[in-house]
Design an enzyme around this catalytic site. Structure first.
Site, PDB file in Angstrom:
ATOM      1  N   CYS A  82       0.814  -1.218   0.000  1.00 11.54           N
ATOM      2  CA  CYS A  82       0.000   0.000   0.000  1.00 11.54           C
ATOM      3  C   CYS A  82       0.846   1.266   0.000  1.00 11.54           C
ATOM      4  O   CYS A  82       0.350   2.341  -0.332  1.00 11.54           O
ATOM      5  CB  CYS A  82      -0.932  -0.003   1.206  1.00 11.54           C
ATOM      6  SG  CYS A  82      -2.006  -1.458   1.297  1.00 11.54           S
ATOM      7  N   HIS A 140      -2.929   6.735   3.278  1.00 10.85           N
ATOM      8  CA  HIS A 140      -3.443   5.503   2.698  1.00 10.85           C
ATOM      9  C   HIS A 140      -4.843   5.268   3.226  1.00 10.85           C
ATOM     10  O   HIS A 140      -5.104   5.358   4.426  1.00 10.85           O
ATOM     11  CB  HIS A 140      -2.524   4.337   3.069  1.00 10.85           C
ATOM     12  CG  HIS A 140      -3.110   2.993   2.768  1.00 10.85           C
ATOM     13  ND1 HIS A 140      -3.733   2.714   1.568  1.00 10.85           N
ATOM     14  CD2 HIS A 140      -3.191   1.858   3.518  1.00 10.85           C
ATOM     15  CE1 HIS A 140      -4.162   1.457   1.592  1.00 10.85           C
ATOM     16  NE2 HIS A 140      -3.852   0.928   2.753  1.00 10.85           N
ATOM     17  N   ASN A 171     -10.451   0.027   0.488  1.00  9.23           N
ATOM     18  CA  ASN A 171      -8.983   0.017   0.501  1.00  9.23           C
ATOM     19  C   ASN A 171      -8.501  -0.446  -0.864  1.00  9.23           C
ATOM     20  O   ASN A 171      -8.650  -1.615  -1.216  1.00  9.23           O
ATOM     21  CB  ASN A 171      -8.507  -0.922   1.610  1.00  9.23           C
ATOM     22  CG  ASN A 171      -6.995  -1.035   1.686  1.00  9.23           C
ATOM     23  OD1 ASN A 171      -6.275  -0.659   0.766  1.00  9.23           O
ATOM     24  ND2 ASN A 171      -6.512  -1.575   2.799  1.00  9.23           N
TER      25      ASN A 171
END
Length: 314
Positions: free
Chosen positions: A113, A239, A270
């Site tokens: 990520c 993030h 996500n």
């Protein structure tokens, strides 16, 4: 040129919207439980025949058009992804061919990520060193390909999408020094296991504790590297892992209410390496960030790696 700056952004999301209520027909969960634990209401899911390269190309084409550059102007292209199925040729090489870039250096980065912020720093270093004048930096993920749809703790989190930035060399830097690193001893806390048929997994509590305890300090360090205090920021794009994580991590900073904080996770879930550029592009497109304002980008993920920098909003 002593530095670089983001001159344009673009993003792309698949058409299909997967709601919490639909997920509740697949696993033992419900809308209230998902919203309370993650803040997520919907996520986008790519079509079966859509690839990571498809997502990346769509976002990159929009960024390139917004920058007003020709394909021949791009000397470097990199794609941050952990969900691409193709090992070689790279996703970046595929995107370059589709966009008609004549001879760029093209490579992928897998830093989970944290991939986009890592790729942005590497592209900034390359442009600052004179290796190219313009670069395309892309974060693209098809996380639905690596989702365990029987695991209610993880399948509720993940979505697909892509975001892209055009980076240009400049004598007035708009990408400040990166703050990056990893905690290798916590590497298994976020993972894709079995490379040939990978499935996403994580130790949620381990990740939550690490991020909420460490991210405030990393944000201060990243701002300090740019000669700023957190209160000086115009916006923050972390993030988009989980709304609870974002809010708990920012609370200790005591930020002014007028700082724009990205909360795209509510609508997009996500999206791993795509989450930072996707959220940033949306904020800029909606006019929610002042042009020229300092924006903090910071991400964390598999490895357990992190990377962040302050950039000037285009």
């Amino acid at each position: 040129m002593p530095g670089s700056r983001i001159t344009a952004l673009g993003h792309y999301q698949p058409e299909r919207v997967l709601t919490n209520d639909e997920l509740a027909t697949m696993v033992d969960t419900n809308d209230e439980w998902i919203r309370r634990r993650t803040g997520i209401a919907t996520r986008r899911i790519a079509a079966e025949d859509e690839t990571v390269a498809d997502l990346a190309t769509a976002a990159a084409a929009k960024a390139l058009a917004a920058a007003g550059l020709a394909p021949s102007d791009i000397g470097l292209i990199t794609v941050a992804t952990c969900s691409n199925r193709d090992r070689c040729p790279s996703t970046a090489a595929q995107v370059a061919a589709r966009l008609g870039l004549p001879s760029p250096v093209a490579f992928d980065i897998n830093n989970g990520c944290a991939g986009f912020c890592t790729a942005l720093a590497l592209a900034d270093h390359s442009l600052s060193a004179g290796a190219a004048r313009h670069a395309l930096v892309i974060g693209a993920e098809k996380m639905s390909d690596v989702t365990d749809w029987t695991d209610r703790s993880s399948c509720i989190l993940l979505g697909d999408g892509a975001g892209a930035a055009v980076l240009s060399a400049t004598d007035k830097p708009g990408v400040h020094p990166v703050v990056w690193g990893s905690a290798p001893e916590l590497g298994p806390a976020v993972r894709l296991l079995d490379a040939w048929q990978p499935r996403f997994g994580q130790d949620g509590q381990t990740v939550f504790r690490w991020v909420t305890s460490q991210l405030p300090g990393l944000i201060r360090d990243t701002c300090a590297a740019a000669g700023l205090e957190p209160a000086d920021l115009a916006g923050i794009v972390t993030h988009q892992a989980n709304l609870r994580i974002i809010e708990a991590s920012l609370r200790p900073l005591g930020l002014p209410e007028d700082i724009v904080v990205a909360r795209d996770v509510v609508d997009s879930g996500n999206t791993s390496a795509a989450s930072v550029p996707l959220a940033l592009s949306k904020l800029v497109e909606r006019g929610e960030l002042p042009s020229g304002g300092p924006v903090l980008l910071i991400a964390f993920g598999g490895g357990l790696s992190w990377a962040g920098q302050v950039v000037t909003a285009p």
